[in-house]
Design an enzyme around this catalytic site. Structure first.
Site, PDB file in Angstrom:
ATOM      1  N   ARG A 183       0.818  -1.219   0.000  1.00 25.24           N
ATOM      2  CA  ARG A 183       0.000   0.000   0.000  1.00 25.24           C
ATOM      3  C   ARG A 183       0.852   1.269   0.000  1.00 25.24           C
ATOM      4  NH1 ARG A 183      -2.322  -3.777  -1.066  1.00 25.24           N
ATOM      5  NH2 ARG A 183      -4.285  -4.613  -0.250  1.00 25.24           N
ATOM      6  N   SER A 232     -11.465  -0.063   2.943  1.00 26.68           N
ATOM      7  CA  SER A 232     -10.689  -0.377   4.148  1.00 26.68           C
ATOM      8  C   SER A 232     -10.021   0.883   4.683  1.00 26.68           C
ATOM      9  CB  SER A 232      -9.628  -1.432   3.833  1.00 26.68           C
ATOM     10  OG  SER A 232     -10.237  -2.665   3.481  1.00 26.68           O
ATOM     11  N   GLU A 302      -4.879   3.389   6.002  1.00 26.41           N
ATOM     12  CA  GLU A 302      -4.755   3.206   4.558  1.00 26.41           C
ATOM     13  C   GLU A 302      -5.388   4.396   3.848  1.00 26.41           C
ATOM     14  OE1 GLU A 302      -6.656   0.040   1.431  1.00 26.41           O
ATOM     15  OE2 GLU A 302      -5.515  -0.773   3.111  1.00 26.41           O
TER      16      GLU A 302
END
Length: 316
Positions: A183, A232, A302
């Site tokens: 990520r 998320s 995130e």
């Protein structure tokens, strides 16, 4: 045309350059309508380019110190209630060119939704891109954060990318020029993704399409699809899952204002109606503090958080 005479003081390109722009420029544009959480204050300037060349012209007009933020479908993004002091460039539905360039190779611009890429590749019998069907954003965002789902990651498909800098210059770089992690992607300072060239192995169209249907069915069973969320919120820590840690803290269903942790998937925060960005950010902090206190793990977000807090009435 997208200029007003009084705006010329804010840009360095002059009247002639501004008049040459073909996109849409809005001032004090509320960003809530563009984010999947449906929150966010106004951007000073909001520009939707007509195409790649129009975007390059805009960049030339901007002062060197003008804050810039690039927005696609507004997922994986929390814009604070005070909005963004600068220019937001909206790529969704604008930088949307996608075409086959050679055997198993795909050129795709940053404004193309990831789900469109998944279907396009499946129809041609190319495998490996099916997971993109589960990412509710554009390719620009997927490139910027190495978005992933169902075990797949964006940069495993990337052969090379095209970036643009503040001067409107384009740069083509191979994938190995970037430091890519979970990520995360390190991008040269002052550059943004315009497009990518993807390389896909050969597969079977029916198998690829079936895999997409299966992945989407799995997503619908495990995630609150259709609710106002960003996807998320937290990264999975090494060897564990953020959702498991949050659930173990008894936080499913916990709310601050109109922001609530999903009962279906603990790594989703929902705007159940009337939430402010401050509600969501406060809930994010609460989750991080509680998981650290109870589980000994400090979660990392995130979601990207941008903009200014709302100024209280009477504050300077």
């Amino acid at each position: 045309m997208v200029m007003a005479v009084e705006d010329n003081r804010a840009y360095g390109g002059g009247i002639a350059v501004l008049n040459a722009l073909r996109g849409k420029l809005l001032h004090n544009e509320p960003l809530a309508k563009y984010t999947s959480w449906r929150v966010g204050g106004p951007a000073d300037r909001f520009y939707r380019p007509a195409d790649r060349e129009d975007l390059k012209r805009l960049l030339v007009t901007l002062p060197a110190d003008e804050p810039l933020f690039w927005m696609g479908l507004g997922s994986n993004l929390l814009v604070r209630d005070g909005g963004f002091r600068g220019t937001v460039i909206h790529t969704a539905q604008c930088l949307n060119v996608m075409r086959s360039t050679a055997c198993h190779r795909l050129y795709v611009e940053s404004g193309v939704p990831c789900a469109h890429v998944a279907r396009y590749c499946a129809q041609r019998g190319w495998s490996g891109a099916e997971f993109l069907a589960g990412i509710p954003g554009t390719m620009g965002g997927a490139l910027a954060m190495n978005a992933g789902a169902f075990g797949g990651e964006t940069w495993r498909l990337v052969e090379q990318v095209t970036t643009v800098d503040r001067a409107g210059r384009c740069h083509i770089r191979t994938a190995d020029a970037f430091d890519v992690g979970y990520r995360s992607v390190k991008v040269p300072e002052g550059e943004w993704f315009l497009a990518a060239d993807l390389l896909l192995p050969e597969g079977d169209p029916d198998e690829a399409s079936q895999k997409i249907r299966s992945l989407l069915a799995q997503r619908a069973q495990t995630q609150p699809i259709g609710a106002a969320s960003c996807g998320s919120v937290f990264r999975n820590p090494p060897g564990d899952y953020a959702a498991r840690l949050i659930e173990c803290c008894g936080l499913k269903g916990f709310c601050i204002g109109g922001a609530c942790i999903s009962e279906k998937h603990a790594n989703f925060i929902l705007n159940i109606g009337g939430a402010s960005a401050a509600d969501i950010e406060d809930l994010i902090r609460h989750v991080m503090d509680e998981v650290e206190r109870q589980q000994g793990v400090r979660l990392e977000t995130e979601v990207r958080i941008v903009g200014e807090p709302e100024t209280a009435a009477g504050d300077a």
